[in-house]
Motif scaffolding. Structure first.
Motif, PDB file in Angstrom:
ATOM      1  N   GLN A  88       8.455  -2.062  -3.452  1.00 43.23           N
ATOM      2  CA  GLN A  88       7.705  -2.457  -4.650  1.00 43.23           C
ATOM      3  C   GLN A  88       7.995  -1.509  -5.814  1.00 43.23           C
ATOM      4  O   GLN A  88       8.013  -0.283  -5.643  1.00 43.23           O
ATOM      5  CB  GLN A  88       6.199  -2.466  -4.384  1.00 43.23           C
ATOM      6  CG  GLN A  88       5.443  -3.059  -5.579  1.00 43.23           C
ATOM      7  CD  GLN A  88       3.940  -3.091  -5.415  1.00 43.23           C
ATOM      8  OE1 GLN A  88       3.280  -2.053  -5.433  1.00 43.23           O
ATOM      9  NE2 GLN A  88       3.390  -4.277  -5.242  1.00 43.23           N
ATOM     10  N   GLY A 119      -5.257 -11.614  -0.404  1.00 41.57           N
ATOM     11  CA  GLY A 119      -6.630 -11.549  -0.911  1.00 41.57           C
ATOM     12  C   GLY A 119      -7.628 -12.000   0.126  1.00 41.57           C
ATOM     13  O   GLY A 119      -7.961 -13.182   0.194  1.00 41.57           O
ATOM     14  N   ASP A 159      -1.875 -12.435  -6.102  1.00 48.96           N
ATOM     15  CA  ASP A 159      -2.917 -11.575  -5.532  1.00 48.96           C
ATOM     16  C   ASP A 159      -4.285 -12.062  -6.013  1.00 48.96           C
ATOM     17  O   ASP A 159      -4.410 -12.634  -7.096  1.00 48.96           O
ATOM     18  CB  ASP A 159      -2.684 -10.114  -5.957  1.00 48.96           C
ATOM     19  CG  ASP A 159      -3.447  -9.126  -5.085  1.00 48.96           C
ATOM     20  OD1 ASP A 159      -3.798  -9.477  -3.934  1.00 48.96           O
ATOM     21  OD2 ASP A 159      -3.703  -7.995  -5.542  1.00 48.96           O
ATOM     22  N   ALA A 184      -3.455  -6.397   3.252  1.00 44.62           N
ATOM     23  CA  ALA A 184      -3.525  -4.934   3.214  1.00 44.62           C
ATOM     24  C   ALA A 184      -4.687  -4.488   4.089  1.00 44.62           C
ATOM     25  O   ALA A 184      -4.511  -3.785   5.089  1.00 44.62           O
ATOM     26  CB  ALA A 184      -3.713  -4.454   1.773  1.00 44.62           C
ATOM     27  N   ARG A 185      -5.895  -4.965   3.736  1.00 48.52           N
ATOM     28  CA  ARG A 185      -7.067  -4.440   4.435  1.00 48.52           C
ATOM     29  C   ARG A 185      -7.162  -4.926   5.875  1.00 48.52           C
ATOM     30  O   ARG A 185      -7.705  -4.217   6.726  1.00 48.52           O
ATOM     31  CB  ARG A 185      -8.314  -4.751   3.612  1.00 48.52           C
ATOM     32  CG  ARG A 185      -8.366  -3.871   2.359  1.00 48.52           C
ATOM     33  CD  ARG A 185      -9.419  -4.308   1.387  1.00 48.52           C
ATOM     34  NE  ARG A 185      -9.105  -5.594   0.782  1.00 48.52           N
ATOM     35  CZ  ARG A 185      -9.893  -6.228  -0.079  1.00 48.52           C
ATOM     36  NH1 ARG A 185     -11.043  -5.682  -0.419  1.00 48.52           N
ATOM     37  NH2 ARG A 185      -9.540  -7.391  -0.606  1.00 48.52           N
ATOM     38  N   GLY A 186      -6.597  -6.113   6.171  1.00 47.36           N
ATOM     39  CA  GLY A 186      -6.563  -6.559   7.569  1.00 47.36           C
ATOM     40  C   GLY A 186      -5.814  -5.533   8.404  1.00 47.36           C
ATOM     41  O   GLY A 186      -6.271  -5.113   9.481  1.00 47.36           O
ATOM     42  N   LYS A 193       4.709  -9.659  -8.447  1.00 47.13           N
ATOM     43  CA  LYS A 193       3.334  -9.794  -7.948  1.00 47.13           C
ATOM     44  C   LYS A 193       2.385  -9.787  -9.137  1.00 47.13           C
ATOM     45  O   LYS A 193       2.525  -8.967 -10.050  1.00 47.13           O
ATOM     46  CB  LYS A 193       3.008  -8.616  -7.032  1.00 47.13           C
ATOM     47  CG  LYS A 193       1.520  -8.530  -6.635  1.00 47.13           C
ATOM     48  CD  LYS A 193       1.316  -7.476  -5.559  1.00 47.13           C
ATOM     49  CE  LYS A 193      -0.149  -7.343  -5.167  1.00 47.13           C
ATOM     50  NZ  LYS A 193      -0.352  -6.512  -3.992  1.00 47.13           N
ATOM     51  N   GLY A 206      -9.041  -8.584  -4.533  1.00 47.41           N
ATOM     52  CA  GLY A 206      -8.166  -7.765  -3.686  1.00 47.41           C
ATOM     53  C   GLY A 206      -8.642  -6.323  -3.616  1.00 47.41           C
ATOM     54  O   GLY A 206      -9.510  -5.898  -4.379  1.00 47.41           O
ATOM     55  N   GLY A 207      -8.037  -5.583  -2.720  1.00 49.93           N
ATOM     56  CA  GLY A 207      -8.445  -4.182  -2.524  1.00 49.93           C
ATOM     57  C   GLY A 207      -7.528  -3.216  -3.247  1.00 49.93           C
ATOM     58  O   GLY A 207      -6.515  -3.600  -3.815  1.00 49.93           O
ATOM     59  N   GLY A 231       4.386  -0.641  -1.401  1.00 48.25           N
ATOM     60  CA  GLY A 231       3.452  -0.281  -2.470  1.00 48.25           C
ATOM     61  C   GLY A 231       4.215   0.458  -3.557  1.00 48.25           C
ATOM     62  O   GLY A 231       5.437   0.690  -3.425  1.00 48.25           O
ATOM     63  N   ILE A 256      -7.637 -12.255   6.072  1.00 43.70           N
ATOM     64  CA  ILE A 256      -7.433 -11.323   7.190  1.00 43.70           C
ATOM     65  C   ILE A 256      -7.730 -11.955   8.550  1.00 43.70           C
ATOM     66  O   ILE A 256      -7.545 -11.315   9.571  1.00 43.70           O
ATOM     67  CB  ILE A 256      -8.277 -10.034   7.023  1.00 43.70           C
ATOM     68  CG1 ILE A 256      -9.764 -10.296   7.231  1.00 43.70           C
ATOM     69  CG2 ILE A 256      -8.048  -9.380   5.674  1.00 43.70           C
ATOM     70  CD1 ILE A 256     -10.561  -9.024   7.511  1.00 43.70           C
ATOM     71  N   ALA A 274      -1.599   6.486  -1.248  1.00 45.79           N
ATOM     72  CA  ALA A 274      -2.868   5.816  -0.948  1.00 45.79           C
ATOM     73  C   ALA A 274      -3.080   5.907   0.565  1.00 45.79           C
ATOM     74  O   ALA A 274      -4.174   6.195   1.049  1.00 45.79           O
ATOM     75  CB  ALA A 274      -2.821   4.369  -1.397  1.00 45.79           C
ATOM     76  N   MET A 299       0.897  -1.171   0.000  1.00 45.60           N
ATOM     77  CA  MET A 299       0.000   0.000   0.000  1.00 45.60           C
ATOM     78  C   MET A 299       0.925   1.208   0.000  1.00 45.60           C
ATOM     79  O   MET A 299       1.779   1.337   0.875  1.00 45.60           O
ATOM     80  CB  MET A 299      -0.882   0.025   1.257  1.00 45.60           C
ATOM     81  CG  MET A 299      -1.976  -1.017   1.265  1.00 45.60           C
ATOM     82  SD  MET A 299      -2.956  -0.947   2.781  1.00 45.60           S
ATOM     83  CE  MET A 299      -1.867  -1.716   3.959  1.00 45.60           C
TER      84      MET A 299
HETATM   85  C1  LIG Z   1      -5.497   1.358   0.025  1.00 47.01           C
HETATM   86  C2  LIG Z   1      -4.824   0.275  -0.759  1.00 47.01           C
HETATM   87  C3  LIG Z   1      -3.689   0.571  -1.511  1.00 47.01           C
HETATM   88  C4  LIG Z   1      -3.066  -0.425  -2.246  1.00 47.01           C
HETATM   89  N1  LIG Z   1      -1.922  -0.146  -2.951  1.00 47.01           N
HETATM   90  C5  LIG Z   1      -1.274  -1.116  -3.624  1.00 47.01           C
HETATM   91  C6  LIG Z   1      -0.049  -0.861  -4.284  1.00 47.01           C
HETATM   92  O1  LIG Z   1       0.499   0.244  -4.264  1.00 47.01           O
HETATM   93  N2  LIG Z   1       0.535  -1.900  -4.948  1.00 47.01           N
HETATM   94  C7  LIG Z   1      -0.003  -3.170  -4.973  1.00 47.01           C
HETATM   95  O2  LIG Z   1       0.568  -4.079  -5.567  1.00 47.01           O
HETATM   96  N3  LIG Z   1      -1.153  -3.426  -4.328  1.00 47.01           N
HETATM   97  C8  LIG Z   1      -1.791  -2.448  -3.657  1.00 47.01           C
HETATM   98  N4  LIG Z   1      -2.939  -2.743  -2.970  1.00 47.01           N
HETATM   99  C9  LIG Z   1      -3.431  -4.147  -2.978  1.00 47.01           C
HETATM  100  C10 LIG Z   1      -2.963  -4.921  -1.741  1.00 47.01           C
HETATM  101  O3  LIG Z   1      -1.575  -4.913  -1.608  1.00 47.01           O
HETATM  102  C11 LIG Z   1      -3.449  -6.381  -1.738  1.00 47.01           C
HETATM  103  O4  LIG Z   1      -2.825  -7.054  -2.798  1.00 47.01           O
HETATM  104  C12 LIG Z   1      -4.951  -6.550  -1.878  1.00 47.01           C
HETATM  105  O5  LIG Z   1      -5.677  -5.551  -1.239  1.00 47.01           O
HETATM  106  C13 LIG Z   1      -5.402  -7.905  -1.314  1.00 47.01           C
HETATM  107  O6  LIG Z   1      -5.114  -7.999   0.055  1.00 47.01           O
HETATM  108  P1  LIG Z   1      -6.241  -7.737   1.194  1.00 47.01           P
HETATM  109  O7  LIG Z   1      -7.454  -8.514   0.794  1.00 47.01           O
HETATM  110  O8  LIG Z   1      -5.615  -8.220   2.470  1.00 47.01           O
HETATM  111  O9  LIG Z   1      -6.511  -6.284   1.202  1.00 47.01           O
HETATM  112  C14 LIG Z   1      -3.590  -1.751  -2.241  1.00 47.01           C
HETATM  113  C15 LIG Z   1      -4.729  -2.027  -1.488  1.00 47.01           C
HETATM  114  C16 LIG Z   1      -5.347  -1.057  -0.746  1.00 47.01           C
HETATM  115  C17 LIG Z   1      -6.562  -1.401   0.062  1.00 47.01           C
END
Ligand SMILES: Cc1cc2nc3c(=O)[nH]c(=O)nc-3n(C[C@H](O)[C@H](O)[C@H](O)COP(=O)(O)O)c2cc1C
Length: 495
Positions: A199, A379, A332, A401-403, A301, A336-337, A181, A382, A158, A154
């Protein structure tokens, strides 16, 4: 006495006049809105139901906030339901995370994982520590990663400054890594002293030359930062495969613009692909270039859709020699978020990890590369059950990420793309950031990370193994359409 009665009457008269005036003005405004609504042509609802039709927009907006408090059941909301969020909140606060009376989870829903407990669970005294796992044995500086659960990518951009600070401090306390991120590395990533995964997104922020191409000089500099342990090349992310990062203009502050090397106040849109990577061979060339320049383990990734390209990649690795392989692949999930993405990509493009993770792991085994290339997955993993499922499938590490956003206090207001996040996690508005106190939230980040590891351990012990990495496919069953469950090793036979 008479004087005070007169004064009271005068005040009452004034108030009555004021009231009549206010009602009159109100009526005039309503009449004005009525005429405007019936004569405009853009909105059918307002044209047919002047004035009252406008409440629809208000209620629709308020519904987003009130649903989660008053109407939605514990297991109902998306992307995360209240039961999942509450588990994370309680784990992050370090308060009692037991529940009473019975599960509110419907075990008949297809895809639900059920772990198979054994009659003689592992005794506490017989349990084992999860040992650090080495990533990148052929890199100059291999990385011994301590934690099975880590912070997913992240960007600073962001996320807000206090959010990044809390994540970096919390990650140091818990011993997990923090992925920067695609927005480059900021002083706030480094301040906490945790291990960092750098990243590189398609815009190559922080490691590009003046023309926007990858710079070996900058890669060398990144490799010299002691905290940076690995580099992740982002091909795609689950929420927006085929689209680059999007940082809306209102979130591009002077500081973020300086770190990314872009103009302040203009939206930062990354290219939708690395222009120089168009084949398995190109991908390996870039991975090896980054590894040679930085000395660090390098992986990529991707969200998986088509997968023939993975077979090509693995064949190409054997042609060049296994040293040339990526040191890890982060799989991923299609669900995903992200901070911001187009809805069709977010909803319907890319496989969820439920399907893609076993597929990637089996392809690696088929090509004899499972020991060489570590697998990380993210994904919606969490809670302990999600992480344990991934370990049963065969993953080495899980990212979230979201966790971690929930651990920071995120309330799933779904406003990451607007600079109006009410909890200060994804906004650069100092008034809203005030609510997120990094010192307090760092503790929560650390407690959440440790709780996941602890409770995944509890599932492992219940299944009769000493530590989470010893979970295997036969330890987990998935509920099928007919309501009966089948073991993962039957659904995805091991190579
Ligand atoms: C606010 C936010 C910003 C993100 N920024 C990036 C990023 O810069 N690069 C990336 O590969 N994924 C980014 N992601 C995706 C997350 O790294 C992750 O792959 C995805 O959300 C799945 O994980 P989660 O379900 O635990 O959130 C971002 C996700 C969120 C919610």
């Amino acid at each position: 006495m008479q004087q005070s009665i007169d004064l009271t009457l005068t005040v009452l008269e004034w108030l009555t006049t004021l009231f009549i005036f206010a009602v009159g003005v109100g009526l005039l405004v309503v009449v004005g809105i009525y005429i405007r609504d019936v004569t405009q042509t853009q909105s059918a609802v307002r044209r047919n139901f002047p004035v009252v039709g406008r409440f629809r927009y208000l209620f629709e907006h308020l519904g987003e906030f009130f649903r989660q408090y008053f109407f939605a059941m514990d297991r109902e909301e998306m992307p995360f339901n209240r039961a999942q969020r509450s588990w994370v909140y309680r784990a992050a606060k370090g308060i009692d995370n037991t529940i009473a009376f019975g599960s509110t989870m419907n075990l008949a829903i297809p895809g639900t994982p059920i772990f198979v407990n054994c009659p003689y669970p592992t005794l506490e005294k017989d349990s084992a520590q999860t040992e650090p796992m080495t990533i990148g044995p052929y890199a100059d500086k291999p990385y011994a990663a301590k934690s099975i659960f880590n912070v997913s990518a992240m960007s600073f951009g962001a996320l807000s400054k206090p959010a990044v600070l809390a994540l970096s401090n919390g990650s140091r306390m818990a011993g997990n890594w923090l992925n920067t991120g695609e927005g480059g590395i900021s002083p706030w990533h480094l301040e906490g002293g945790c291990d960092i995964v750098y990243q590189i997104g398609t815009a190559k922020y922080g490691v590009r030359d003046l023309e926007g191409n990858l710079s070996d000089e900058k890669l060398r500099e990144v490799g010299e930062i002691e905290q940076v342990k690995m580099i992740e090349l982002k091909l795609s992310q689950g929420a927006k495969p085929g689209k680059g990062g999007i940082l809306p203009a209102e979130k591009v502050t002077a500081e973020i613009a300086a770190i990314r090397g872009i103009p302040e106040g203009e939206a930062s849109i990354s290219p939708n692909r690395h222009p120089e990577i168009d084949s398995a061979s190109d991908l390996l060339d870039v991975i090896n270039r980054i590894r040679d320049a930085s000395g660090l383990p390098v992986g990529f990734k991707s969200v998986i859709g088509a997968y023939g390209w993975l077979e090509e990649l693995f064949e190409e690795i054997h042609k060049r020699g296994i040293e040339s392989a990526p040191d890890f692949i982060t799989v991923d999930s299609g669900d995903g978020g992200t901070g911001a993405a187009p809805m069709p990509l977010m909803d319907c493009v890319g496989l969820p990890v439920r399907e893609s993770l076993p597929l990637v792991i089996d392809l690696l085994k088929k090509h004899g590369l499972r020991d060489r290339i570590r697998v990380i997955s993210s994904g919606k993993l969490i809670t302990p059950a999600g992480v344990a499922w991934a370990l049963c499938v065969g993953v080495d590490f899980v990212n979230s990420a979201r966790g971690f956003m929930f651990a920071l206090g995120c309330i799933q207001a779904l406003q990451c793309n607007k600079n109006t996040c009410p909890t200060g996690v994804t906004t650069h508005d100092p008034k809203l950031q005030r609510g997120l106190v990094p010192e307090d939230k760092a503790e929560r980040v650390a407690k959440y990370s440790k709780s996941i590891r602890k409770e995944v351990g509890i599932i492992a012990h219940s299944c009769g193994v000493k530590e989470p990495r010893r979970l295997r496919r036969f330890h987990c069953r998935l509920v099928q359409d007919d309501g009966r469950s089948r073991p993962l090793d039957e659904l995805y036979p091991e190579y």
